[in-house]
Design a protein around this motif. Structure first.
Motif, mmCIF file in Angstrom:
data_model
loop_
_atom_site.group_PDB
_atom_site.id
_atom_site.type_symbol
_atom_site.label_atom_id
_atom_site.label_comp_id
_atom_site.label_asym_id
_atom_site.label_seq_id
_atom_site.Cartn_x
_atom_site.Cartn_y
_atom_site.Cartn_z
ATOM 1 N N GLU A 19 1.032 -1.228 -0.153
ATOM 2 C CA GLU A 19 -0.036 0.201 -0.242
ATOM 3 C C GLU A 19 1.338 1.285 0.011
ATOM 4 O OE1 GLU A 19 -2.554 -0.516 3.417
ATOM 5 O OE2 GLU A 19 -3.484 -2.405 2.544
ATOM 6 N N ARG A 20 1.906 1.401 0.432
ATOM 7 C CA ARG A 20 2.983 2.207 0.705
ATOM 8 C C ARG A 20 3.360 2.373 -0.248
ATOM 9 N NH1 ARG A 20 5.280 2.641 6.697
ATOM 10 N NH2 ARG A 20 5.862 4.828 5.456
ATOM 11 N N LEU A 21 3.720 1.678 -0.995
ATOM 12 C CA LEU A 21 4.921 1.955 -1.861
ATOM 13 C C LEU A 21 3.781 1.519 -3.254
ATOM 14 C CD1 LEU A 21 7.638 -0.837 -0.984
ATOM 15 C CD2 LEU A 21 7.371 1.555 -0.798
ATOM 16 N N GLU A 22 3.005 1.784 -3.505
ATOM 17 C CA GLU A 22 1.658 1.883 -4.997
ATOM 18 C C GLU A 22 2.213 3.401 -5.473
ATOM 19 O OE1 GLU A 22 -2.380 0.927 -6.165
ATOM 20 O OE2 GLU A 22 -2.185 1.730 -4.215
ATOM 21 N N GLY A 23 1.999 2.705 -6.093
ATOM 22 C CA GLY A 23 2.356 4.015 -7.774
ATOM 23 C C GLY A 23 4.229 4.287 -7.302
ATOM 24 N N ARG A 24 4.739 3.329 -7.186
ATOM 25 C CA ARG A 24 6.053 3.855 -7.010
ATOM 26 C C ARG A 24 6.771 3.022 -7.235
ATOM 27 N NH1 ARG A 24 4.397 6.359 -3.036
ATOM 28 N NH2 ARG A 24 5.639 8.896 -2.106
ATOM 29 N N TYR A 25 6.565 1.508 -6.863
ATOM 30 C CA TYR A 25 7.491 0.103 -7.013
ATOM 31 C C TYR A 25 6.663 -0.673 -8.563
ATOM 32 C CZ TYR A 25 11.097 0.527 -4.178
ATOM 33 O OH TYR A 25 12.372 1.709 -3.533
ATOM 34 N N GLY A 26 6.880 -1.131 -9.575
ATOM 35 C CA GLY A 26 5.511 -1.709 -10.056
ATOM 36 C C GLY A 26 5.331 -3.477 -10.041
ATOM 37 N N PHE A 27 6.425 -4.084 -9.014
ATOM 38 C CA PHE A 27 6.166 -5.458 -9.178
ATOM 39 C C PHE A 27 6.871 -6.072 -7.952
ATOM 40 C CE2 PHE A 27 10.849 -5.279 -10.884
ATOM 41 C CZ PHE A 27 11.336 -6.514 -9.629
ATOM 42 N N ILE A 28 6.372 -7.041 -6.775
ATOM 43 C CA ILE A 28 6.509 -7.496 -5.874
ATOM 44 C C ILE A 28 7.279 -9.362 -6.381
ATOM 45 C CG2 ILE A 28 6.384 -7.991 -4.168
ATOM 46 C CD1 ILE A 28 3.374 -6.818 -4.130
ATOM 47 N N GLU A 29 8.537 -8.872 -5.845
ATOM 48 C CA GLU A 29 9.414 -10.503 -5.816
ATOM 49 C C GLU A 29 8.878 -11.669 -4.401
ATOM 50 O OE1 GLU A 29 12.420 -11.754 -8.150
ATOM 51 O OE2 GLU A 29 13.733 -12.192 -6.535
ATOM 52 N N ILE A 30 8.208 -12.553 -4.623
ATOM 53 C CA ILE A 30 7.412 -13.502 -3.336
ATOM 54 C C ILE A 30 8.585 -14.352 -3.319
ATOM 55 C CG2 ILE A 30 5.870 -14.693 -3.136
ATOM 56 C CD1 ILE A 30 4.859 -12.303 -3.800
ATOM 57 N N GLY A 245 12.268 -2.504 7.537
ATOM 58 C CA GLY A 245 11.420 -0.567 7.258
ATOM 59 C C GLY A 245 10.776 0.013 5.899
ATOM 60 N N VAL A 246 9.489 -0.236 5.744
ATOM 61 C CA VAL A 246 9.552 0.630 4.193
ATOM 62 C C VAL A 246 9.803 1.631 3.914
ATOM 63 C CG1 VAL A 246 7.419 1.649 5.542
ATOM 64 C CG2 VAL A 246 7.661 0.346 2.699
ATOM 65 N N GLU A 247 10.303 2.803 4.703
ATOM 66 C CA GLU A 247 10.550 3.845 4.317
ATOM 67 C C GLU A 247 11.944 3.619 4.044
ATOM 68 O OE1 GLU A 247 10.027 3.193 8.229
ATOM 69 O OE2 GLU A 247 8.508 3.670 8.095
ATOM 70 N N GLU A 248 12.839 2.594 4.127
ATOM 71 C CA GLU A 248 13.862 2.370 3.299
ATOM 72 C C GLU A 248 13.777 2.674 1.498
ATOM 73 O OE1 GLU A 248 17.961 -0.177 4.580
ATOM 74 O OE2 GLU A 248 16.196 -1.341 4.420
#
Length: 271
Positions: A19-30, A245-248
């Motif tokens: 939710e916090r990285l939406e619009g910045r990062y386009g994919f997630i590596e599971i 932390g998501v802040e990084e």
């Protein structure tokens, strides 16, 4: 390049990052080790607009083992991960080739046996590479049938492979096999990024971006200059940090936007 992030392995934190990285990062590596626990939130992430990649399981996985039973079991586990990736809609599976079982020899100058032992090690390494080529030919056929890209990653330790651009190029003979360049692993191996880019060309489609002190795989935030070679490249670039932390991830994006490497994001929307 398209940016991605490595999520925490618990579903609540996963969704918080997404939710916090939406619009910045386009994919997630599971992470392959957490596929089952993250299955539902992975679907939610896709609904949010994220693409998915999967990092196949690698602990105690030896697809080039000299022991046939271990080798076959390892390949079956990787096949399971490919099937899981296809079912969850992942576009790419990142995979390790493993290691040889021996690098125990005295330093040069300490023992007259040094050279002979190094030659024995090299022979073992070459035999392992041959078995790996056979195994990855099998895996890529399954990946192609599933519509998933399989990407082989460079590894950092002396007993692991492929470790150098030269070793990576031996896998170019495997049809439909792609490559992941792990920047932190290359740094530990003393191999410049340029060597991998020149050797692998357009088949280098995935990047793991992190850095370290050259000795330990610390997974620290990478500097802007480390991702410059990929800014205009058609590839996926995973910022591979531990869940400190998501802040990084937010700070990295801001720094890279200011450097002109990625689009600027305001209020969660990319401008």
């Amino acid at each position: 390049m398209t940016l991605g992030f490595r999520p925490p392995k618990d579903p609540t934190s996963f969704l918080d990052y997404a939710e916090r990285l939406e619009g910045r990062y386009g994919f997630i590596e599971i992470p392959g080790s957490a596929v089952e626990s993250l299955a539902q939130v992975s679907l939610e992430a896709r609904a949010m607009g994220y693409d998915l990649t999967l990092h196949a399981r690698y602990q105690d996985i030896y697809p080039a083992s000299p022991e046939p039973t271990i080798r076959e079991t390892s390949l079956r586990i990787l096949e399971e991960d490919l099937i899981r990736a296809a079912r969850m809609g992942a576009m790419l599976v990142n995979v390790h080739a493993g290691n040889i079982p021996w690098t125990d020899y005295p330093p040069s100058g300490l023992s007259p046996a040094h050279q002979a032992l190094r030659e024995a090690e090299q022979k073992m390494r070459e035999e392992a590479l041959e078995r790996a080529l056979e195994g990855f030919s099998r895996l890529t056929k399954l990946a192609s049938s599933l519509g998933v890209r399989l990407a082989l990653e460079n590894l950092p330790a002396p007993q692991e492979f492929p470790r150098t651009p030269g070793e990576m190029t031996q896998f170019l003979e495997v049809p439909d096999l792609y490559f992941c360049l792990d920047l932190g692993h290359a740094r530990m191996a003393g191999e410049p990024t340029e060597g991998f880019l020149e050797a692998l060309g357009e088949r280098l489609v995935h990047v793991h971006a992190h850095t370290n002190d050259g000795y330990f795989d610390l997974h620290l935030p990478p500097a802007s200059e480390e991702v410059v070679p990929f800014a205009g490249r058609h590839c996926t670039l995973l910022v591979e940090l531990p869940p400190r932390g998501v802040e990084e991830y937010l700070e990295l994006y801001q720094n890279w936007a200011l450097a002109g490497l990625v689009p600027e994001a305001i209020g969660g929307k990319v401008r």
